[in-house]
Design a protein around this motif. Structure first.
Motif, PDB file in Angstrom:
ATOM      1  N   ARG A   1      -3.785 -14.820  -4.332  1.00 55.02           N
ATOM      2  CA  ARG A   1      -3.458 -14.709  -2.911  1.00 55.02           C
ATOM      3  C   ARG A   1      -4.293 -13.649  -2.232  1.00 55.02           C
ATOM      4  O   ARG A   1      -4.847 -12.756  -2.868  1.00 55.02           O
ATOM      5  CB  ARG A   1      -1.965 -14.412  -2.708  1.00 55.02           C
ATOM      6  N   ASP A   2      -4.399 -13.755  -0.901  1.00 52.83           N
ATOM      7  CA  ASP A   2      -4.991 -12.713  -0.072  1.00 52.83           C
ATOM      8  C   ASP A   2      -3.867 -12.031   0.691  1.00 52.83           C
ATOM      9  O   ASP A   2      -3.045 -12.692   1.336  1.00 52.83           O
ATOM     10  CB  ASP A   2      -5.991 -13.307   0.924  1.00 52.83           C
ATOM     11  N   GLN A   3      -3.831 -10.724   0.616  1.00 52.78           N
ATOM     12  CA  GLN A   3      -2.839  -9.965   1.372  1.00 52.78           C
ATOM     13  C   GLN A   3      -3.356  -9.791   2.799  1.00 52.78           C
ATOM     14  O   GLN A   3      -4.291  -9.060   3.052  1.00 52.78           O
ATOM     15  CB  GLN A   3      -2.585  -8.610   0.709  1.00 52.78           C
ATOM     16  N   VAL A   4      -2.720 -10.510   3.741  1.00 58.05           N
ATOM     17  CA  VAL A   4      -3.221 -10.566   5.108  1.00 58.05           C
ATOM     18  C   VAL A   4      -2.939  -9.274   5.858  1.00 58.05           C
ATOM     19  O   VAL A   4      -3.811  -8.704   6.518  1.00 58.05           O
ATOM     20  CB  VAL A   4      -2.597 -11.769   5.848  1.00 58.05           C
ATOM     21  N   LYS A   5      -1.693  -8.787   5.764  1.00 59.01           N
ATOM     22  CA  LYS A   5      -1.320  -7.551   6.442  1.00 59.01           C
ATOM     23  C   LYS A   5       0.000  -7.055   5.880  1.00 59.01           C
ATOM     24  O   LYS A   5       0.758  -7.808   5.272  1.00 59.01           O
ATOM     25  CB  LYS A   5      -1.195  -7.750   7.953  1.00 59.01           C
ATOM     26  N   VAL A   6       0.253  -5.760   6.091  1.00 60.80           N
ATOM     27  CA  VAL A   6       1.516  -5.133   5.676  1.00 60.80           C
ATOM     28  C   VAL A   6       2.062  -4.340   6.853  1.00 60.80           C
ATOM     29  O   VAL A   6       1.327  -3.565   7.469  1.00 60.80           O
ATOM     30  CB  VAL A   6       1.318  -4.196   4.472  1.00 60.80           C
ATOM     31  N   GLU A   7       3.340  -4.554   7.178  1.00 62.86           N
ATOM     32  CA  GLU A   7       3.967  -3.825   8.274  1.00 62.86           C
ATOM     33  C   GLU A   7       5.200  -3.083   7.771  1.00 62.86           C
ATOM     34  O   GLU A   7       5.892  -3.552   6.860  1.00 62.86           O
ATOM     35  CB  GLU A   7       4.365  -4.784   9.396  1.00 62.86           C
TER      36      GLU A   7
END
Length: 262
Positions: free
Chosen positions: A247-253
């Motif tokens: 997987r690609d980690q798109v963003k973390v909030e």
């Protein structure tokens, strides 16, 4: 073909059932991303804590919904994010969302039985998503949701969906369980996106990580915790290569809890 040292260890854990006794919850999440202007922040929070929470509590008490939580988006903040509040409703089936949020005259995060004046406090509903919970580790001894939650959005190729979910279950889950045993994590969930979707949307899976204290987000997949969770002989570099390949980690909030149902 590469052979990973940690897989035999995981196989033993699976066969003995020592870490996978918790069933996958059959639950769905409706997530609304809300943009509230600076001048409406105080009134929005007040009404969320009063009228909106009361309506949701009635729905939870009547077993129409499982729970409701409202979060404030701490990071990213300001103009970087197009929304600054997130409403999360949980139910055991999708039909609950259709019946409870059927009105087109109020905001999508407001139950149809609620007062329409709540709608006037926001500038826009940025988007609404439906998710299915695929896996979870939750602290059953904690009566209240954690103060902080990180939402990690993932982009997984369709042909890698089974591989990704397997790695979350067989690699990430025991590591998060070890973190919970050390009281540096309060819970973990894996979501698959039901709608909207498509290759242009950007992500199709997410992991929710729950923390009681902000300082706990600093302690992630350390070598010590990995070795304690899946064995001292784990090949950690190859472990991370395998995870990154799925997987690609798109963003973390990072979100902070504002209010919630009991």
């Amino acid at each position: 073909m590469k052979k990973f040292i940690f897989f035999p260890v995981l196989l033993i854990l699976i066969l003995t059932g020592s870490i996978f006794s918790q069933p996958v919850p059959g639950e769905y999440k409706k997530i609304d991303y809300i943009r509230v202007g600076p001048e409406q922040l105080a009134s929005f929070v007040d009404q969320a804590n009063d009228e909106l929470r009361a309506v949701y509590q009635q729905l939870v008490d009547g077993e129409e919904l499982n729970d409701w939580r409202l979060y404030y988006v701490r990071y990213p903040g300001g103009e970087t994010s197009s929304y600054n509040f997130v409403s999360i409703v949980s139910a055991t089936d999708l039909d609950a969302f259709e019946s409870i949020f059927s009105s087109v005259s109020v905001a999508p995060y407001v139950p149809s039985a609620s007062i329409s004046s709540i709608e006037a406090n926001h500038e826009a509903i940025v988007k609404t998503e439906l998710w299915k919970v695929q896996n979870a580790l939750l602290d059953s001894t904690n009566d209240y949701p954690s103060s902080y939650m990180t939402m990690d959005y993932m982009d997984v190729a369709p042909n890698k969906n089974p591989d990704y979910l397997m790695l979350e279950d067989e690699v990430a889950k025991p590591i998060h369980s070890e973190r919970m045993d050390k009281d540096i994590m309060a819970g973990w969930e894996v979501y698959s996106l039901l709608t909207p979707g498509g290759v242009g949307y950007g992500y199709n899976f997410a992991t929710a990580n729950f923390y009681d204290a902000l300082e706990h987000i600093e302690y992630g997949f350390t070598n010590e915790i990995i070795n304690q969770a899946i064995g001292a002989n784990a090949n950690i570099p190859e472990l991370f290569e395998t995870i990154y390949a799925t997987r690609d980690q798109v963003k973390v909030e990072l979100w902070k809890l504002v209010t919630h149902t009991e």
